[in-house]
Design a protein around this motif. Structure first.
Motif, PDB file in Angstrom:
ATOM      1  N   ASP A  43      -7.302  15.487 -42.802  1.00  0.00           N
ATOM      2  CA  ASP A  43      -7.626  15.434 -41.380  1.00  0.00           C
ATOM      3  C   ASP A  43      -6.982  14.229 -40.710  1.00  0.00           C
ATOM      4  N   ILE A  70     -16.344  14.833 -46.642  1.00  0.00           N
ATOM      5  CA  ILE A  70     -16.221  16.097 -45.909  1.00  0.00           C
ATOM      6  C   ILE A  70     -14.774  16.350 -45.501  1.00  0.00           C
ATOM      7  N   LEU A  71     -14.103  15.309 -45.012  1.00  0.00           N
ATOM      8  CA  LEU A  71     -12.725  15.461 -44.563  1.00  0.00           C
ATOM      9  C   LEU A  71     -11.771  15.739 -45.720  1.00  0.00           C
ATOM     10  N   LYS A 117     -13.486  19.349 -47.538  1.00  0.00           N
ATOM     11  CA  LYS A 117     -13.552  20.410 -46.534  1.00  0.00           C
ATOM     12  C   LYS A 117     -14.522  21.544 -46.888  1.00  0.00           C
ATOM     13  N   LYS A 140     -14.951  23.450 -41.672  1.00  0.00           N
ATOM     14  CA  LYS A 140     -13.950  22.931 -40.743  1.00  0.00           C
ATOM     15  C   LYS A 140     -14.416  23.220 -39.317  1.00  0.00           C
ATOM     16  N   THR A 199     -21.338  14.775 -37.745  1.00  0.00           N
ATOM     17  CA  THR A 199     -20.739  16.075 -37.447  1.00  0.00           C
ATOM     18  C   THR A 199     -21.505  16.681 -36.284  1.00  0.00           C
ATOM     19  N   ASN A 249     -22.237  27.844 -45.401  1.00  0.00           N
ATOM     20  CA  ASN A 249     -21.116  28.138 -44.503  1.00  0.00           C
ATOM     21  C   ASN A 249     -21.020  29.655 -44.361  1.00  0.00           C
ATOM     22  N   GLN A 262     -16.828  30.939 -43.916  1.00  0.00           N
ATOM     23  CA  GLN A 262     -15.729  30.549 -44.802  1.00  0.00           C
ATOM     24  C   GLN A 262     -15.086  31.764 -45.476  1.00  0.00           C
TER      25      GLN A 262
END
Length: 267
Positions: free
Chosen positions: A49, A111-112, A115, A118, A140, A164, A167
């Protein structure tokens, strides 16, 4: 004049060491610049990122330059033991005071890098669900379906359970239809199957599943499972429910409500 003589004498006695320290400082800063540039290239190739790249570049450059300055101060004869001790104590105090913030920072980095979600994904975490609007270093930001903005600390996101929903490319849509006892099960099954198969958004691999899932107190409950693209999930869910209700009414199929039969025995 005496002070100038002392300064001149110190320069003569320590000239070589001073010159070496200056060369080391210049060379060290140049090496840091090259190292940081290469690190940025590597992170860019790995699609890290942009926010993390910018932050990491500054953090690495500052940390390495501080180490070089401390080394140079030691080379010219400045006593560093007490300075390093004070610096370490200050760093410990700052770390304890900002341990929550540092935890969120570490969570943001994780997290970055890994991932788990996103920007644009729909997630559920820490008791909240919504679309990811922005991933910051410490928080976030989620946007809920009713247009509320939720800030979740990254430390909790990185260490807690997270779902998620977007995803994967496909999702399974689960239905449960209750009909009255005595209803023709095969007729109901055919109606459900025809309605689902008529929807072009429903995938046929895997096949649609329909089964009698439960004989409950007031109804028999028919379990239905169909697969669709993730983007079509809610459309299929609401449309199929609506068509099933309308068709059941048209065909005279009773959709029961919870009820209790009371029998009174008279002596």
């Amino acid at each position: 004049m005496e002070n100038l003589d002392q300064i001149y004498l110190w320069i003569v006695n320590n000239g070589i060491r001073l010159l070496g320290a200056i060369v080391f400082l210049i060379l060290g800063f140049w090496i840091v610049k090259v190292f940081v540039r290469q690190a940025v290239k590597i992170m860019t190739k790995r699609n890290v990122d942009a926010g993390l790249i910018s932050f990491s570049r500054s953090l690495i450059a500052i940390a390495l330059k501080v180490l070089i300055v401390i080394s140079v101060m030691g080379m010219v004869g400045i006593e560093m033991t007490s300075f390093i001790a004070v610096l370490g104590a200050a760093g410990l105090a700052i770390g304890l005071a900002f341990q929550g913030t540092l935890s969120n920072f570490a969570g943001g980095v994780m997290i970055l890098i890994f991932k788990p979600f996103k920007v644009g994904d729909y997630i559920e975490a820490q008791g909240y669900d919504g679309s990811v609007k922005e991933i910051q270093i410490f928080n976030t930001i989620l946007s809920t379906v009713d247009n509320k903005i939720i800030f979740i600390p990254n430390g909790a996101l990185a260490t807690g359970t997270l779902t998620n929903f977007t995803q994967q490319e496909t999702r399974r849509v689960d239905f449960k239809f209750g009909v009255a006892y005595g209803t023709d099960y095969q007729k109901v099954r055919k109606i459900i199957l025809d309605i689902i198969n008529a929807d072009p958004r429903v995938l046929h691999d895997p096949e649609v599943f329909i089964g009698l899932g439960e004989m409950a107190d007031s109804s028999i409950n028919i379990i239905t499972r169909a697969w669709t693209k993730t983007s079509d999930y809610w459309g299929v869910f609401f449309d199929v429910n609506e068509k099933i209700y309308e068709t059941f009414n048209k065909e005279g199929i009773e959709i029961p409500f919870p009820q209790m039969d009371v029998h009174i025995k008279k002596d």
